[in-house]
Design a protein around this motif. Structure first.
Motif, PDB file in Angstrom:
ATOM      1  N   THR A   1       0.958  -1.040  -0.015  1.00 18.71           N
ATOM      2  CA  THR A   1       0.135   0.120   0.027  1.00 18.71           C
ATOM      3  C   THR A   1       0.729   1.197  -0.015  1.00 18.71           C
ATOM      4  O   THR A   1       1.857   1.218   0.535  1.00 18.71           O
TER       5      THR A   1
ATOM      6  N   PHE B   1      -3.697   0.922  -2.727  1.00 21.05           N
ATOM      7  CA  PHE B   1      -3.274  -0.435  -2.736  1.00 21.05           C
ATOM      8  C   PHE B   1      -3.263  -0.656  -4.299  1.00 21.05           C
ATOM      9  O   PHE B   1      -4.257  -0.530  -4.905  1.00 21.05           O
TER      10      PHE B   1
ATOM     11  N   LYS C   1      -7.929   3.405  -1.040  1.00 24.25           N
ATOM     12  CA  LYS C   1      -8.310   2.415  -0.006  1.00 24.25           C
ATOM     13  C   LYS C   1      -9.408   3.341   0.784  1.00 24.25           C
ATOM     14  O   LYS C   1      -9.141   4.295   1.169  1.00 24.25           O
TER      15      LYS C   1
END
Lengths: 251, 330
Positions: free
Chosen positions: B51, B60, B328
């Motif tokens: 990430t 990610f 994310k």
């Protein structure tokens, strides 16, 4: 499917067009192409000549200025097709190439004279087997340069081998059925200056430890080995503990 | 008697137990040491699985994309291993096909062959010999010209694109153009320039080009018409349109035509894709639509001797983030 295929075809076409542009445009600055062997670096000698090196005597005095047309460099890949390299030089180059490619080839044995220098540079425990041959080619001197290159003299040449600024580098030259260690200096600009006691196959070596793939493979193998050892030990301890426990219980 | 046996066995068992415990401790120590070292050097975990943070947001790596690298190699004839540890086949075209399984689209990322980057170097015996900084096209010239060279350029491209996972590669030699032309039974074009000086077999007006003629048609400039590159590019465009038209016409006639074309190109191609994988991908992505064709922005400059392309790093980072990462959600 049509769309994907058309996309692939389009890319194939684009490739051919790119090549065309490179080949045909008069004012086009050509794109780089692989040369197979390092380039010699030209400079202006004190005599005013455009030179690529010197032949020096034992006292480091210049005996002869080497010009570009007095040096012939033949890459391994060009040995079979080049009409310039002598049959003898070609045979030797291809033979030493095969020898170096053999899985069990040991640079530490082929050129033991390198070992101390490698240990000093890379640390105790290292030797020439920690090196990888980065470049291998035949170097032949011609004309006056060849005549001046007697046994007690050496050729000093600078090559562009795209070497990293801080990389260790070693060199050796093949003569009289063996490899001779050669003095070499990393100039920090991608070039190296080498002092060759003979002409013939020349090899430049760099540390192989920086190899990500090799290191990765070794790490992976070690990880598996120690992991297995750990698992087997643990399993044996558990088995042993169970056996002892049962025996004690039965007693 | 039993007590005697027990007394006799206990030290041996204790010794074995002790040795096993020591082995466990030592192997655990070595295991952790190597694993920790690998993690530190990034060997065990590719960058693309990590990430990343950008402007306060977490991203990610997208798991819903398949990346295929296509290479166009400056070589004619069937693919052959070089007789050396390096080869003369530069990658003149480097393109990534990015199949987006969520949106059922695909994008093409074209990389300039003169892009300056760090690339792995393969020395004698195919061993890794450090890295070199140079044009992307050269990354394929290390190795035999076969799979090792493709793997080498795959690594260079992956590193350039922040550790992108490239699922497959396929490299094609130049002869593909004439093979494809012959495979479709010739390509219909309208010739508006005089080719008599270059290839007298190419007539003016409407004609169908053979494989050999096609090469002259798209490559020649000197001695053709006004000799301008613009005119040649127009011919190239006409050729592509004609080729696609002929290709689809053939495809309509025979369902196995795509497979036949694949077979015809087989000797001129190196790939890590099996025929089954290729077939599966073509079935899965058959109805995907082209989303966009992209190329990193940057500066083309004339180096000491050759062209060099320097990608705009900031723009490249944005491009990588957009194509290969997803935000994310917190």
């Amino acid at each position: 499917m049509k769309k994907v295929i058309s996309c692939v075809l389009l890319l194939v076409m684009l490739l051919s067009f790119t090549l065309t542009a490179v080949a045909d445009d008069v004012d086009f600055v050509s794109s780089i192409a692989n040369k197979g062997a390092p380039d010699l670096v030209e400079f202006t000698a004190e005599s005013g000549e455009v030179a690529v090196g010197y032949v020096r005597d034992q006292n480091d005095q210049i005996v002869e200025v080497i010009t570009a047309d007095e040096v012939m460099i033949t890459a391994v890949g060009e040995a079979e097709t080049s009409g310039d390299i002598s049959a003898e030089a070609k045979e030797v180059l291809l033979r030493v190439y095969e020898e170096l490619c053999e899985p069990g080839a040991s640079l530490a044995k082929l050129c033991a004279a390198l070992n101390d220098d490698v240990a000093a540079a890379l640390g105790a425990g290292n030797n020439a087997d920690n090196l990888v041959v980065k470049d291998l080619f035949d170097l032949t001197l011609l004309g006056d340069a060849a005549a001046a290159m007697t046994e007690d003299r050496y050729a000093e040449l600078t090559f562009d081998i795209s070497l990293s600024k801080d990389s260790y580098v070693a060199a050796m030259v093949y003569a009289n059925d063996g490899w001779l260690a050669s003095s070499i200096v990393n100039n920090g600009d991608g070039t190296v200056t080498c002092k060759l006691d003979a002409t013939g196959p020349v090899a430049f070596m760099v540390p192989g430890a920086t190899s990500g793939a090799d290191t990765g493979d070794e790490s992976g193998a070690s990880l598996i080995f120690w992991g297995c050892t750990m698992a087997v030990s643990l399993a044996a301890i558990v088995v042993l503990a169970v056996v002892i426990y049962r025996r004690k219980k039965s007693m | 008697m039993m007590n005697k046996q027990s007394r006799g066995r206990n030290p041996a068992i204790a010794l074995i137990f002790l040795l096993l415990v020591l082995a466990l401790i030592f192997s655990s120590f070595k295991f952790i040491e190597i694993a920790f070292h690998s993690e530190k050097t990034g060997e065990a975990e590719p960058v693309s699985t990590k990430t990343i943070e950008r402007d306060g947001l977490s991203y990610f790596p997208r798991q819903d994309i398949t990346v295929v690298m296509l290479l166009g190699i400056d070589q004619t004839g069937p693919v052959e291993a070089s007789a050396s540890y390096n080869n003369t086949g530069e990658a003149d075209m480097v393109a990534l096909l990015i199949f987006d399984e969520s949106n059922e689209t695909y994008s093409i990322l074209m990389l300039n062959r003169d892009t300056m980057l760090d690339m792995p170097v393969l020395g004698v015996g195919g061993k890794r010999a450090g890295t070199a900084y140079g044009q992307l096209a050269l990354a394929h010239t290390y190795g035999s010209g076969l799979a090792d060279s493709c793997e080498n350029i795959r690594e260079a491209v992956s590193e350039f694109l922040c550790g992108l996972k490239i699922d497959y590669y396929a490299s094609l030699n130049m002869d593909a153009i004439s093979i494809l032309t012959d495979q479709v039974g010739g390509v219909p074009v309208t010739v508006t320039d005089d080719f008599s000086e270059v290839d007298p077999s190419i007539p003016m007006g409407e004609t169908t080009l053979s494989g050999e003629q096609a090469l002259s048609f798209v490559q020649a400039r000197r001695g053709v018409g006004n000799q301008m590159n613009v005119s040649r590019m127009e011919r190239q465009q006409a050729y592509v349109e004609g080729l696609l038209e002929a290709f689809f016409a053939k495809g309509e006639q025979s369902e196995s035509f795509a497979v036949q074309t694949y077979d015809a190109l087989n000797d001129y191609m190196v790939t890590d894709c099996t025929a089954t994988t290729m077939s599966t991908m073509m079935t899965r992505y058959a109805d995907y639509t082209l989303s966009e064709i992209l190329s990193p922005e940057g500066e083309n400059v004339q180096g000491e001797e050759y062209m060099e392309f320097y990608a705009d790093e900031e723009e490249l980072d944005d491009l990588i983030l957009r194509l290969f990462y997803a935000e994310k959600e917190l």
